[in-house]
Design a protein around this motif. Structure first.
Motif, PDB file in Angstrom:
ATOM      1  N   ASP A 245       0.825  -1.155   0.080  1.00  0.00           N
ATOM      2  CA  ASP A 245       0.174  -0.121   0.158  1.00  0.00           C
ATOM      3  C   ASP A 245       0.863   1.178  -0.003  1.00  0.00           C
ATOM      4  O   ASP A 245       2.004   1.185   0.614  1.00  0.00           O
ATOM      5  CB  ASP A 245      -0.858   0.029   1.190  1.00  0.00           C
ATOM      6  N   VAL A 246       0.467   2.219  -0.721  1.00  0.00           N
ATOM      7  CA  VAL A 246       1.089   3.737  -0.694  1.00  0.00           C
ATOM      8  C   VAL A 246       0.916   4.190   0.661  1.00  0.00           C
ATOM      9  O   VAL A 246      -0.306   4.496   1.028  1.00  0.00           O
ATOM     10  CB  VAL A 246       0.792   4.439  -1.880  1.00  0.00           C
ATOM     11  N   GLN A 247       2.037   4.819   1.070  1.00  0.00           N
ATOM     12  CA  GLN A 247       1.822   5.751   2.280  1.00  0.00           C
ATOM     13  C   GLN A 247       2.576   7.049   2.244  1.00  0.00           C
ATOM     14  O   GLN A 247       3.736   6.981   1.501  1.00  0.00           O
ATOM     15  CB  GLN A 247       2.356   4.875   3.676  1.00  0.00           C
TER      16      GLN A 247
ATOM     17  N   ALA B 213       7.638   8.977   1.137  1.00  0.00           N
ATOM     18  CA  ALA B 213       6.484   8.205   0.574  1.00  0.00           C
ATOM     19  C   ALA B 213       7.245   6.525   0.421  1.00  0.00           C
ATOM     20  O   ALA B 213       8.431   6.428   0.515  1.00  0.00           O
ATOM     21  CB  ALA B 213       6.534   8.637  -1.025  1.00  0.00           C
TER      22      ALA B 213
ATOM     23  N   PHE C  61       4.934   2.831  -3.644  1.00  0.00           N
ATOM     24  CA  PHE C  61       4.478   3.221  -5.087  1.00  0.00           C
ATOM     25  C   PHE C  61       4.621   1.772  -5.993  1.00  0.00           C
ATOM     26  O   PHE C  61       5.754   1.164  -5.785  1.00  0.00           O
ATOM     27  CB  PHE C  61       5.176   4.199  -5.504  1.00  0.00           C
TER      28      PHE C  61
ATOM     29  N   ASN D 205       5.970   9.420 -10.218  1.00  0.00           N
ATOM     30  CA  ASN D 205       4.609   9.985  -9.809  1.00  0.00           C
ATOM     31  C   ASN D 205       4.688  11.304  -9.901  1.00  0.00           C
ATOM     32  O   ASN D 205       5.602  12.177  -9.829  1.00  0.00           O
ATOM     33  CB  ASN D 205       4.363   9.620  -8.358  1.00  0.00           C
TER      34      ASN D 205
ATOM     35  N   ALA E 120       0.497  14.796  -1.603  1.00  0.00           N
ATOM     36  CA  ALA E 120      -0.251  14.092  -2.299  1.00  0.00           C
ATOM     37  C   ALA E 120       0.509  13.580  -3.499  1.00  0.00           C
ATOM     38  O   ALA E 120       1.428  13.970  -3.929  1.00  0.00           O
ATOM     39  CB  ALA E 120      -1.416  15.000  -2.987  1.00  0.00           C
TER      40      ALA E 120
ATOM     41  N   ASP F 294       0.097  10.922  -7.179  1.00  0.00           N
ATOM     42  CA  ASP F 294      -0.683   9.952  -8.183  1.00  0.00           C
ATOM     43  C   ASP F 294       0.307   9.656  -9.536  1.00  0.00           C
ATOM     44  O   ASP F 294       0.888  10.386  -9.936  1.00  0.00           O
ATOM     45  CB  ASP F 294      -1.871  10.958  -8.650  1.00  0.00           C
TER      46      ASP F 294
ATOM     47  N   ALA G   5      -4.520  10.155  -6.214  1.00  0.00           N
ATOM     48  CA  ALA G   5      -5.054   9.188  -5.615  1.00  0.00           C
ATOM     49  C   ALA G   5      -4.377   8.856  -4.513  1.00  0.00           C
ATOM     50  O   ALA G   5      -5.296   8.260  -3.532  1.00  0.00           O
ATOM     51  CB  ALA G   5      -4.284   8.009  -6.449  1.00  0.00           C
ATOM     52  N   TYR G   6      -3.480   9.422  -3.824  1.00  0.00           N
ATOM     53  CA  TYR G   6      -3.047   9.141  -2.349  1.00  0.00           C
ATOM     54  C   TYR G   6      -2.797  10.362  -1.621  1.00  0.00           C
ATOM     55  O   TYR G   6      -2.131  11.470  -2.136  1.00  0.00           O
ATOM     56  CB  TYR G   6      -1.520   8.404  -2.480  1.00  0.00           C
ATOM     57  N   TRP G   7      -3.125  10.468  -0.358  1.00  0.00           N
ATOM     58  CA  TRP G   7      -3.076  11.410   0.559  1.00  0.00           C
ATOM     59  C   TRP G   7      -2.132  11.292   1.835  1.00  0.00           C
ATOM     60  O   TRP G   7      -2.460  10.131   2.203  1.00  0.00           O
ATOM     61  CB  TRP G   7      -4.329  12.275   0.798  1.00  0.00           C
TER      62      TRP G   7
END
Length: 127
Positions: free
Chosen positions: A1-3, A24, A27, A32, A97, A99, A116-118
């Motif tokens: 999972d992306v963090q 991050a 990915f 990104n 953020a 993506d 997509a990710y925050w």
């Protein structure tokens, strides 16, 4: 999972500086579009700037008027936001953020862009 994990926020006097970090992980893609946003209670999310990790030059919102700088440490998968000459109106929760599919152009520097990710955010208070 992306963090995405932000840090570096805090309280500072007007005119001071802070450097925010966003680490991050997870990915699935090697490049990104990454961005910084900020938001205060009751207001729309405001984009600050973005950077494509493929090597493009950062793009900034006019609102920060050259006071903020985005950079990245690709070795450590970290995005930075250097904030100088801080003003009380810069007080907000700051979010990172990311993506993998956004072009990362001026068009994406919008409060409506659905990254997509925050991250969870880091609070900045300027007094």
């Amino acid at each position: 999972d992306v963090q995405l994990v932000e840090s570096g926020g805090g309280s500072v006097q007007a005119g001071g500086s802070l450097r925010l970090s966003c680490v991050a992980s997870g990915f699935a893609y090697s490049t990104n579009c990454m961005a910084w946003f900020r938001q205060t209670a009751g207001k729309e999310r405001e984009p600050i700037g973005l950077l494509h990790t493929g090597g493009d030059t950062p793009i900034y919102s006019d609102s920060i008027a050259g006071r903020f700088t985005i950079s990245a440490d690709y070795t450590n998968d970290t995005l930075f936001l250097q904030m100088n000459s801080l003003k009380p109106e810069d007080s907000a929760m700051y979010y990172c953020a990311a993506d993998p599919f956004l072009v990362c152009s001026d068009y994406d520097l919008s409060p409506l862009t659905n990254f997509a990710y925050w991250g969870q955010g880091t609070q900045v208070t300027v007094s």
